[in-house]
Design an enzyme around this catalytic site. Sequence first.
Site, PDB file in Angstrom:
ATOM      1  N   LYS A 134      51.485 -72.312  70.179  1.00  0.00           N
ATOM      2  CA  LYS A 134      50.958 -73.596  70.376  1.00  0.00           C
ATOM      3  C   LYS A 134      51.733 -74.875  70.442  1.00  0.00           C
ATOM      4  O   LYS A 134      53.108 -74.586  70.598  1.00  0.00           O
ATOM      5  CB  LYS A 134      50.068 -73.769  68.836  1.00  0.00           C
ATOM      6  CG  LYS A 134      51.145 -74.036  67.909  1.00  0.00           C
ATOM      7  CD  LYS A 134      50.577 -74.076  66.369  1.00  0.00           C
ATOM      8  CE  LYS A 134      51.562 -74.069  65.405  1.00  0.00           C
ATOM      9  NZ  LYS A 134      51.145 -73.801  64.031  1.00  0.00           N
TER      10      LYS A 134
ATOM     11  N   TYR B 271      67.474-104.779  73.965  1.00  0.00           N
ATOM     12  CA  TYR B 271      66.284-105.791  73.786  1.00  0.00           C
ATOM     13  C   TYR B 271      66.552-106.169  72.538  1.00  0.00           C
ATOM     14  O   TYR B 271      67.039-105.719  71.257  1.00  0.00           O
ATOM     15  CB  TYR B 271      65.094-104.763  73.737  1.00  0.00           C
ATOM     16  CG  TYR B 271      64.413-104.514  74.887  1.00  0.00           C
ATOM     17  CD1 TYR B 271      63.995-105.596  75.947  1.00  0.00           C
ATOM     18  CD2 TYR B 271      64.298-103.263  75.323  1.00  0.00           C
ATOM     19  CE1 TYR B 271      63.616-105.096  77.126  1.00  0.00           C
ATOM     20  CE2 TYR B 271      63.772-102.821  76.524  1.00  0.00           C
ATOM     21  CZ  TYR B 271      63.295-103.758  77.709  1.00  0.00           C
ATOM     22  OH  TYR B 271      62.782-103.664  78.776  1.00  0.00           O
TER      23      TYR B 271
HETATM   24  C1  LIG Z   1      51.731 -73.007  63.319  1.00  0.00           C
HETATM   25  C2  LIG Z   1      51.588 -72.036  62.268  1.00  0.00           C
HETATM   26  C3  LIG Z   1      52.009 -71.116  62.162  1.00  0.00           C
HETATM   27  C4  LIG Z   1      53.679 -71.064  62.294  1.00  0.00           C
HETATM   28  O1  LIG Z   1      54.156 -71.818  61.128  1.00  0.00           O
HETATM   29  P1  LIG Z   1      55.828 -71.748  61.070  1.00  0.00           P
HETATM   30  O2  LIG Z   1      56.148 -72.850  60.274  1.00  0.00           O
HETATM   31  O3  LIG Z   1      56.363 -72.484  62.481  1.00  0.00           O
HETATM   32  O4  LIG Z   1      56.335 -70.443  61.196  1.00  0.00           O
HETATM   33  C5  LIG Z   1      51.381 -70.289  61.101  1.00  0.00           C
HETATM   34  N1  LIG Z   1      50.202 -70.163  60.999  1.00  0.00           N
HETATM   35  C6  LIG Z   1      49.317 -71.146  61.151  1.00  0.00           C
HETATM   36  C7  LIG Z   1      47.858 -71.063  61.142  1.00  0.00           C
HETATM   37  C8  LIG Z   1      49.928 -72.182  62.190  1.00  0.00           C
HETATM   38  O5  LIG Z   1      49.287 -73.379  62.389  1.00  0.00           O
END
Ligand SMILES: *Cc1c(COP(=O)(O)O)cnc(C)c1O
Length: 829
Positions: free
Chosen positions: A497, A723
Amino acid sequence: MAYTIQDIATITRAHATIACDATIEHLLIDSRKIVFPTTSLFFAISGPRRDGHQFIKEVYERGVRNFVVNKAFNGNAYPGANFLEVPDVVAALQDLAAHHRSQFNIPVIGITGSNGKTIVKEWLNQLLQKDFSIVRSPRSYNSQLGVPLSVWQMNAHHTLGIFEAGISTTGEMKHLAQVIQPTTGVLTNIGDAHSEGFESEHAKAVEKALLFANAATVVFGKESLHRFLSPEAADKALFPNTKHFFSWSREQDADLKILSEVKHEGQTIITAECNGNDTTITVPFTDRISIDNAITCWCVLLQLNYPEAIIRDRMQMLEPVEMRMQLKKAINNSYLLNDSYSNDLSSLDLAIDYLQQQAGKEKTTLILSDILQSGQYEEALYRDIAAQLAVRGIRRLIGIGPAISQHRELFTGIEALQTSFYHSTNDFLQHAGTQQFKDEYILLKGARIFEFERISAWLEQKVHQTVMEINLSAMIHNLKEYQKHLNPATRLMAMVKAFSYGSGSAEVARVLQFHKVEYLAVAYADEGVELRKAGISLPVMVMNADSATFDTLVTYGLEPEIYSFPIYHAFDQYLKQQGIQQFPVHIKFNTGMNRLGFEVAEARALGMAIRKDHTMAVKTVFSHLVASEDAMHDGFTEQQALLFNEACKDMEASLGYSFTRHIANSAAIFRWPQFQYDMVRLGIGLYGVDSADGNGLSLQTVATLKSTIAQLRNIKAGDTVGYGRKGVVLRNSTIATVRIGYADGFGRAFGNGKGCMYVKGTLAPVIGNVCMDMTMIDVTGIADVKEGDEVEIFGKHLPVWEVAKRAGTISYEIMTGISQRVKRVYTEE
Ligand SMILES: *Cc1c(COP(=O)(O)O)cnc(C)c1O
């Protein structure tokens, strides 16, 4: 050189079931790399997670008929196939290679050590190739499997072999020694790399020395060896058959005693004493590692009695060894893979493997220069290349150079291969327009004199000097590191993702698909579409589906997470309208996160609805742990798992069938092995960040964010920077302006000393406010800083979690916040 299958049965002492005659030219250990099926022998090798015997069917269907298997295998289902049964498939591969090696009475240099094996091998090749027809290990093929495959390349043309051997534990070197049978041994150095597999540094040194048990000559650096072995032991016990030692040292007496090293404008002048005379070489490097490796090569030349003048000439010409293949974005949505590593047939083979792994179903183009290789007749060489291209599905060949142009007819007859030829790189750059490159993967493979870096610059998108480098080899290492801790039946879903945590969706997904991850997950449907468009065929879970995206999900075969009755009913209605049944879905339960998910108490009703409506098929049921990394909340984590068990039990009972269950994220995989269930969801760990610090995994850095210094200026005490006059200097200072700002994801939170960047081995603090596209850092007192110098914002030297801490946030936010205008560059070792 070819062997009949009967010969090989005898050499490997196999119990053979031979159905037909066969001649073997190629050894195959990877089902994905079949090129010449009928003349290949497939070794069904079993690893910790995968058993090569599982791939026999696939390999058979692709035309391979010769197999080495272990005793347990039953080959009756494969008509016309030959099976050699042996107790140990890897040992059979090594025995065959050892036999092959014995057929040649030529000098062979065997190289081992903790670091520098590949560099020394490549440099010896550069130094000796004028005088020998050399066969050598491709890239860093130095393992229990890589060494036999390297040695298998030896043929009657060769007059010198150079092979490297790497080991990770006791007992491995004697096998490699039998395969390589070096006449000269070269020990690069013994450092701290890969110490885990050994009792002590001493044990490691003793094991490495086994490579040289029968070598007549051994070349080594005294300092590196004597850190671990006494001189007497080094000479007598460890090297029983060695007649001649050639040592070098900076501190002690040695055959080559280094007297001075003077660095000047990128070169080092090394003076040493040898046989009572002073002698000098110049090498085009200044770093200690390169110099040590160059001295090792120098010793080999001296030991071969090369005249001083030739040594001096050739050492000065040493070229850096580019160890990695880089995948870069290029013009018109193309990708460029530049492999200038070496220029011969076996490395072409490897580069095409990598190209195809990256390209998936996209178009591929090979831009290839003349291959300047001694020992193979030109026509035979290009005929070999043509045969390779014919079976590899490369769509287009652009040949550059007089020799390849002269042999163009060998290529023009290949079906579905477009060809064009140019006499020189200049000729190509003048006459080929960039518009002919579009939506494709381009492999550049050129000998140095063809200066393909000019073609690379021409095809690359030069937009912004800040790049995020993604090391795909490190990512695969991390994947394997987690796989080591999985229960054998547990599958793995990779979380890609948010643009793979900022690392790039398609590129990362492609590598994961190649390495046989079972599932991918994204947050939104659009991210899934991008994967499909890039040719990713793995199942993809979409965690945040809504009614606006149902059409997209179905069109692209993406599997939604169903997390509430409203979304369930909406999707059910949609599927009914479309007349779709049993669409794969994933059910999420809320066990404490209080974000998305059915309540556990709803499980029974949900199961019954799904069973009655019949529109969906439950692939998996899952929940999400809220604090799996944190010991303080371990009680809560256990509570979550109990609730999850209950939800699964109720679902299964009401649904009437079973499904895959998963709850573990990266931190839980290692901390909570009992909660791995049927699958785990690996996220941040894949990208080299361990959210439960120090939990014993050895992860490698995947992402490095780098930029460059646009300008340097000296200012006086009391002046201000940036700035709002926020950056006040109290002393006379040197300020560097770096090409990265908050629009790139380097946020204002890093301003005014909060953040820093790694420059020339030193951390330089941010001074003043961070600007939109630029940031100023204080580099006062850092030696040798120049405009154009590289600056690391996070990476190996400055871990992303430390950077995150400075801004009061977490690695996840920093990584996913790097903007899309920052070019991603992919590397593979
Ligand atoms: C992002 C996510 C993960 C992965 O989590 P990590 O801490 O990056 O391993 C697992 N399950 C769900 C539902 C997530 O949204």
